[in-house]
Design an enzyme around this catalytic site. Structure first.
Site, PDB file in Angstrom:
ATOM      1  N   HIS A 106       0.705  -1.249  -0.097  1.00  0.00           N
ATOM      2  CA  HIS A 106       0.145   0.154   0.032  1.00  0.00           C
ATOM      3  C   HIS A 106       0.721   1.158   0.056  1.00  0.00           C
ATOM      4  CE1 HIS A 106       0.679  -0.673   4.311  1.00  0.00           C
ATOM      5  NE2 HIS A 106       1.053   0.433   4.369  1.00  0.00           N
ATOM      6  N   GLU A 125      -3.414   3.768   2.481  1.00  0.00           N
ATOM      7  CA  GLU A 125      -3.354   3.963   3.858  1.00  0.00           C
ATOM      8  C   GLU A 125      -3.394   5.263   4.498  1.00  0.00           C
ATOM      9  OE1 GLU A 125      -0.816   3.398   7.570  1.00  0.00           O
ATOM     10  OE2 GLU A 125      -0.753   1.364   6.300  1.00  0.00           O
ATOM     11  N   HIS A 174       3.639  11.130  -5.640  1.00  0.00           N
ATOM     12  CA  HIS A 174       2.078  11.354  -6.036  1.00  0.00           C
ATOM     13  C   HIS A 174       1.360   9.741  -6.057  1.00  0.00           C
ATOM     14  CE1 HIS A 174       3.671  10.935  -9.984  1.00  0.00           C
ATOM     15  NE2 HIS A 174       2.649  10.131 -10.177  1.00  0.00           N
ATOM     16  N   GLU A 205      -2.265  11.951  -9.280  1.00  0.00           N
ATOM     17  CA  GLU A 205      -2.485  11.984 -10.780  1.00  0.00           C
ATOM     18  C   GLU A 205      -3.398  11.148 -11.247  1.00  0.00           C
ATOM     19  OE1 GLU A 205       0.726  10.883 -14.559  1.00  0.00           O
ATOM     20  OE2 GLU A 205       0.895   9.937 -12.666  1.00  0.00           O
TER      21      GLU A 205
END
Length: 144
Positions: free
Chosen positions: A7, A58, A78, A121
């Site tokens: 994650h 997370e 990002h 993005e």
């Protein structure tokens, strides 16, 4: 044993506001845990099609606050998501008060920031859409 993506973690100042932002992107809450001893909450969000945990964000909320948030977290980089219709997604975000930092002038890519200043993005799934207004002539706002 191979390396496996788990994650991406981002610290958040206002958990509810940040959850609402990611819901606008189409993510859903997959899992939540509260840690009384550590005084934090973890919320894992993902696209519904990836509810197996392969694309989690997370959100880490420290109950006692984090005075350094939101600062310019460009050192993070990002998050990136594909969307079915980049123009519709940007319109939805803009109507909810989100600034489109880099508009999808090319019908392919846009950037926004979460309430905690995390750069996100957005990429058009498949081929780029034909350029259209108001996006084609919209200037950048801030940075991403």
């Amino acid at each position: 044993m191979p390396t496996t993506y788990l994650h991406t973690m981002v610290r958040v100042k206002d958990l509810d506001k940040t959850i609402e932002f990611f819901k606008l992107l189409g993510l859903q809450e997959r899992r939540r845990s509260e840690n009384e001893k550590g005084r934090f909450t973890l919320v894992f969000m993902c696209p519904p099609e990836q509810a197996d945990g392969t694309a989690d964000v997370e959100l880490t909320y420290n109950w006692d606050g984090d005075e350094k948030l939101p600062d310019d977290s460009r050192h993070f980089g990002h998050l990136a998501y594909t969307v079915d219709d980049i123009y519709e997604m940007c319109r939805t975000l803009q109507e909810a008060g989100v600034t489109i930092n880099r508009p999808p002038r090319d019908g392919h890519m846009a950037f926004v920031r979460s309430p905690d200043n995390v750069s996100v993005e957005l990429l058009q799934a498949g081929e780029a859409k034909e350029p259209q207004e108001p996006w084609a002539s919209m200037e950048n706002t801030g940075h991403w």
